[in-house]
Structures are given as structure tokens and as C-alpha cells.
Design a protein around this motif. Sequence first.
Motif, PDB file in Angstrom:
ATOM      1  N   ALA A 127       0.121  -1.249   0.074  1.00  0.00           N
ATOM      2  CA  ALA A 127      -0.099  -0.012  -0.055  1.00  0.00           C
ATOM      3  C   ALA A 127       0.976   1.105   0.177  1.00  0.00           C
ATOM      4  O   ALA A 127       0.277   2.003  -0.561  1.00  0.00           O
ATOM      5  N   THR A 128       1.408   1.224   1.077  1.00  0.00           N
ATOM      6  CA  THR A 128       3.012   2.636   0.696  1.00  0.00           C
ATOM      7  C   THR A 128       3.491   3.009  -0.479  1.00  0.00           C
ATOM      8  O   THR A 128       3.485   4.137  -0.470  1.00  0.00           O
ATOM      9  N   GLY A 129       4.017   1.799  -1.133  1.00  0.00           N
ATOM     10  CA  GLY A 129       4.560   1.838  -2.510  1.00  0.00           C
ATOM     11  C   GLY A 129       3.653   2.046  -3.599  1.00  0.00           C
ATOM     12  O   GLY A 129       3.382   2.589  -4.567  1.00  0.00           O
ATOM     13  N   HIS A 130       2.046   2.472  -3.289  1.00  0.00           N
ATOM     14  CA  HIS A 130       0.877   2.702  -4.387  1.00  0.00           C
ATOM     15  C   HIS A 130       0.042   4.314  -4.231  1.00  0.00           C
ATOM     16  O   HIS A 130      -0.897   4.010  -4.162  1.00  0.00           O
ATOM     17  N   ILE A 131       1.144   4.893  -3.339  1.00  0.00           N
ATOM     18  CA  ILE A 131      -0.035   6.406  -2.126  1.00  0.00           C
ATOM     19  C   ILE A 131      -0.354   6.751  -3.813  1.00  0.00           C
ATOM     20  O   ILE A 131      -1.139   7.711  -4.000  1.00  0.00           O
ATOM     21  N   ILE A 132       0.293   7.119  -4.536  1.00  0.00           N
ATOM     22  CA  ILE A 132       0.068   8.240  -5.701  1.00  0.00           C
ATOM     23  C   ILE A 132      -1.132   7.240  -6.547  1.00  0.00           C
ATOM     24  O   ILE A 132      -2.213   8.439  -6.206  1.00  0.00           O
ATOM     25  N   GLU A 133      -0.902   6.045  -7.255  1.00  0.00           N
ATOM     26  CA  GLU A 133      -2.757   5.505  -7.290  1.00  0.00           C
ATOM     27  C   GLU A 133      -3.174   5.109  -6.512  1.00  0.00           C
ATOM     28  O   GLU A 133      -4.641   5.639  -6.679  1.00  0.00           O
ATOM     29  N   ALA A 203      -3.569  13.003   8.717  1.00  0.00           N
ATOM     30  CA  ALA A 203      -2.946  12.328   9.913  1.00  0.00           C
ATOM     31  C   ALA A 203      -3.662  13.616  10.745  1.00  0.00           C
ATOM     32  O   ALA A 203      -3.268  14.230  11.181  1.00  0.00           O
ATOM     33  N   GLN A 204      -3.899  12.717  11.944  1.00  0.00           N
ATOM     34  CA  GLN A 204      -3.660  12.998  13.667  1.00  0.00           C
ATOM     35  C   GLN A 204      -2.137  13.547  13.630  1.00  0.00           C
ATOM     36  O   GLN A 204      -1.525  12.657  13.332  1.00  0.00           O
ATOM     37  N   PRO A 205      -1.852  13.591  15.198  1.00  0.00           N
ATOM     38  CA  PRO A 205      -0.473  14.018  15.227  1.00  0.00           C
ATOM     39  C   PRO A 205      -0.461  12.508  15.985  1.00  0.00           C
ATOM     40  O   PRO A 205       1.166  12.288  15.596  1.00  0.00           O
ATOM     41  N   GLU A 206      -0.408  11.524  15.940  1.00  0.00           N
ATOM     42  CA  GLU A 206      -0.098  10.173  16.622  1.00  0.00           C
ATOM     43  C   GLU A 206       0.282   9.502  15.392  1.00  0.00           C
ATOM     44  O   GLU A 206       0.486   8.047  15.698  1.00  0.00           O
ATOM     45  N   TRP A 211       1.179  11.310   4.149  1.00  0.00           N
ATOM     46  CA  TRP A 211       1.827  11.480   2.495  1.00  0.00           C
ATOM     47  C   TRP A 211       1.212  13.238   2.198  1.00  0.00           C
ATOM     48  O   TRP A 211       0.470  13.063   2.504  1.00  0.00           O
ATOM     49  N   PRO A 212       1.406  14.075   1.150  1.00  0.00           N
ATOM     50  CA  PRO A 212       1.298  14.925   1.273  1.00  0.00           C
ATOM     51  C   PRO A 212       0.033  14.285  -0.493  1.00  0.00           C
ATOM     52  O   PRO A 212       0.364  13.208  -1.028  1.00  0.00           O
ATOM     53  N   SER A 213      -0.837  14.977  -0.664  1.00  0.00           N
ATOM     54  CA  SER A 213      -2.004  15.253  -0.572  1.00  0.00           C
ATOM     55  C   SER A 213      -2.682  16.689  -1.015  1.00  0.00           C
ATOM     56  O   SER A 213      -2.984  17.454  -0.560  1.00  0.00           O
ATOM     57  N   PRO A 214      -3.376  16.252  -2.088  1.00  0.00           N
ATOM     58  CA  PRO A 214      -4.439  17.458  -2.290  1.00  0.00           C
ATOM     59  C   PRO A 214      -5.436  18.001  -0.966  1.00  0.00           C
ATOM     60  O   PRO A 214      -5.776  19.069  -1.612  1.00  0.00           O
ATOM     61  N   TRP A 215      -5.349  17.177  -1.058  1.00  0.00           N
ATOM     62  CA  TRP A 215      -7.033  17.665   0.592  1.00  0.00           C
ATOM     63  C   TRP A 215      -6.284  17.374   1.802  1.00  0.00           C
ATOM     64  O   TRP A 215      -6.440  18.366   2.986  1.00  0.00           O
ATOM     65  N   SER A 216      -4.850  17.232   2.332  1.00  0.00           N
ATOM     66  CA  SER A 216      -4.381  17.230   3.520  1.00  0.00           C
ATOM     67  C   SER A 216      -3.146  16.266   3.280  1.00  0.00           C
ATOM     68  O   SER A 216      -2.815  15.412   2.751  1.00  0.00           O
ATOM     69  N   GLY A 218      -2.105  13.653   4.904  1.00  0.00           N
ATOM     70  CA  GLY A 218      -2.754  12.064   5.246  1.00  0.00           C
ATOM     71  C   GLY A 218      -2.039  10.982   4.684  1.00  0.00           C
ATOM     72  O   GLY A 218      -0.764  10.703   4.269  1.00  0.00           O
ATOM     73  N   PHE A 219      -3.105  10.298   4.909  1.00  0.00           N
ATOM     74  CA  PHE A 219      -2.872   8.492   4.028  1.00  0.00           C
ATOM     75  C   PHE A 219      -4.510   8.625   4.146  1.00  0.00           C
ATOM     76  O   PHE A 219      -5.194   8.239   4.291  1.00  0.00           O
ATOM     77  N   PRO A 220      -3.909   7.028   2.500  1.00  0.00           N
ATOM     78  CA  PRO A 220      -5.471   6.558   2.095  1.00  0.00           C
ATOM     79  C   PRO A 220      -6.021   5.732   3.182  1.00  0.00           C
ATOM     80  O   PRO A 220      -5.628   4.323   3.995  1.00  0.00           O
TER      81      PRO A 220
END
Length: 491
Positions: A127-133, A203-206, A211-216, A218-220
Motif C-alpha cells: 500500500a505504501t508503494g502505491h500512494i500516488i495510485e 493524519a492526526q498527530p499520533e 503523505w501530502p495530497s491535494p486535501w491534507s 494524510g494517508f489512504p
Amino acid sequence: MEQQLLIYNTLSKKKELFVPFTPGFVGLYVCGPTVYGDAHLGHSRPAITFDLVNRYLQHLGYKVRYVRNITDVGHLVADADEGDDKIGRKARVEQLEPMEVVQKYTNSYRRNMTQLNVLPPSIEPTATGHIIEQIEVVRKVLEKGYAYESNGSIYFDVEKYSHDYHYGKLSGRNLDDMLSNTRELEGQEEKHSGADFAIWKKAQPEHLMHWPSPWSEGFPGWHTECIAMSTKYLGETFDIHGGGMDLMFPHHEAEIAQSCATLGHDSVRYWMHNNMITINGQKMGKSLGNFILLDEFFSGTHPLLDQAYSPMVIRFFMLQAQYRSTLDFSNEALKAAEKGLERLMKAVELLDILPVSTNSTVDVASLDKACYEAMNDDFNSPIVVANLFDGVRMINAINDGKESIDADDLVKLKKLYHDFVFDILGLQQPETAVASQQGILNGVVELLLNLRMEAKANKDWATSDRIRNELTALGFEIKDKKDGFEWTLKK
Ligand code: ZN
């Protein structure tokens, strides 16, 4: 590929004739493990089930592209949309980097799979290798209007989607029930409705992984990775998607929703789900104390186990149930499987020394046909095993001189056992394999030490010392005796 294979499609709830999209090629996607701990018994069932599927399709002559992912981000505790990431929590507990946790448990998962003789997938994406997708999937769902942003997180709008498509068609749940079941849960304030699910989370502080995204930053969401990776490697339509029954809802239902939302259609032709495992009649769970790791089965170190069970006993036991039935583990059942496997393997060994006659009194063709019929009926491995045991009686009777077999039939019988026992069911004789390797090693060392004795007798000290020194450097301990030598391999 003249075999007519029937697959039970969990979506249509019936057995359907298997016809791949591309002749001769099968795209197979299976949801893999979330790697935050060592593999337990529950992991082995989907692995062995879809290994059987993969092996049989290959046996039939298909080229299989088998994609089994590794979930290494986005799977939150309790499978929820709020709270800790399972990997992140483990990283804090073990004081490791999240990627160290991922590597550690991916390694241990692969080791266990090798022990169970589960063939590796063709592609094992993370999953971490496909954040862009995944960001791309989220963008498309938003663009089609089936998602909304709330405080930097993106949620799939189940109610809106339900106007155009059927949410719940795989799991058989209906939206009203889903809404009444989810209304009470906390952390829903960002959602328009309790049935909505996160496809991107701020992403919350914990949260250690983001990763950066157009919205925040965060993470998928967990349900987005499989649709992103299956589309990337198998295309917008592919043949088989598999996983455990526990993944049908919400995980696979959410995958269908995202594929319909982004592509306008289902991407999967046949959905397959293996049933669950119970231990002594109880569901497996950490709180019940019956959460047994695969390593504990292999070493016999769990308090519920009377003894160690080899990986092949576990595999054989699983194949003695059809993958759609529940399967209950107990010491008694495993010991019976151990005996059965031994009996089967003894018969396989007998095949090499059976007496050949000029005529056959046994019916090998019918046995062969029965084995294929069972496999073609939705991978019915217990019927295959039952047929193989009929064959064991046949083999023993030939060996005892009560039945006879001609040369042609013996060739067919050997091929049948080779194909079904080793290639399709994937069983091994691990002890013999290890024993024969040990035997070869012993032979080579004895040969070298005998050469050294000869060298000494010829006063060729250079050769004698060289053999001794190089074996010592490899970890062997050599003791000279009056009439020969002794050696051991230091661990
Ligand atoms: Zn999945």
C-alpha cells in the motif's frame, strides 16, 4: 484446458462456468496480510485456499498473474475509520520505525508461507508503494461526485452512490440496517452518514505515516489500496478476486463501490471467499487465549497444543475441508490428519516399487476422472483427498498381490499422484527432503576426510592440513582418532 471448471461466485451466490477474459490468462487478486504481527492460523486459510486455486489454474495450462498485496498503512485498529494505524501502534510498542515493523513481519509471513509450501505471488505490491495510485482513485471518486471532503479527510458517499448502484450486493446487507448499526459509533461527526467510509484520512498527530495530497497531509483509507493495485496490475476488469469471508464487508463491498464509482462497472468477474477457522469450536480471538501463531503450531509451544504439528500437517488438514466450509481445529483432528498424510505419502513411495503385470485389474482412468471432477467442482479438495485414499487402497492391494496393474496404467497412476499430491494440493515430504540433504552433506564431508587420511598416509601434509583448515573455517569440528576421525558441524 478442456476441463470445465466451476467456481462459486460469492456475488451471484452460485457456481458459474469459469471463462477468463483473455483466453489462456487468469488475473487473480487476493487481499494479503496487514503486517503488524506474526502470522497465525487464520492467515493460513486464505493463503492455502488461493494457493490451491493458483496451482490448479496453472495445472490446467493457464498463465496466472497472481497479485497478493501487503497492507502496510491505512488499516486502522478495529478495522475502523478512526484511531491508531495497526502498523503505527506496533511501531510504538516495539520502538521501531513503521517500515521496520513492516519488513519484520513481511519476512516472517513469507517464511511461514514457504514452510506451508504456498507459492509466492507473481506481484506482491504494498500500500505504501502505491500512494500516488490511491490518491488518483480518491480524485476520480470525488470527480464523479461520490465522495466529499470533510476537515481534510475524504469520505465515500454511500447514500449518493446507492441512488445509482447497489451498495451491499456482495455482502447482502441493506443500507437501512447499515445506517442503524453505525449511527452510534464515535468519530462519525465528519461523516454525512454512518455508512460512509474514509478513502483518504487527514493524519492526526499520533499517525507516524503520512503523505501530502491535494486535501491534507494524510494517508489512504484501507479499502482504497486494493482497487488501486488490482487496476494497476490486472486492468479495469479481471477474473478472480479472493479473500477471507471476514473481508466481504466492508472491505470488498467498498472495493466494488469504488470500482463502480470510478469506472462505471465492477472490475471483478468472480468473487471467491474462504470460510473461517474455529479452534475447539470457538472463534479465534486474542481475548479467548486461542490465538495460535503458525510458529507455535510448528514448535508445539502453545498451551492448547498437545504436540508440534508440521506445516504439511496443517496444510493437509486444511485441504481436507472445502474452502467454503468452516473448519474446526483440535488436537484430535490434527493427529488424524498427521496419520492420514503419512499413509498417503507411504503409498506414494510404494508407487516406485509396485510389481508390474501384463494386465490391470484396477481402474486408474476412473480414479483420474474422479479427481478432476472434484477439482472442477469449485476446487473440492476434500473429495480429491478421498479419491486419493481410494487409490491408496488400490496401491496397497497391488503391492500385496491382491490386484494387478500393467505398465501403462502404472505410468498413469504415478502421474496422477504426482500431479494431485505434489503439484495441485502442494503437499511435500519435508522430513525426507531434509534427511536427504543431510545425507548428501554427510557423504561429502566423509569423502573429504577420507581423502585427508590418504594424504596423511602418503605424508602429503600440505593437502591434509588444507582439508582440515578449510573444513574448520566452514564451521566443522574435526577430531583425529587412533583409527580414523570424528566430526561435527558447530551451529
Ligand atoms: Zn483488499
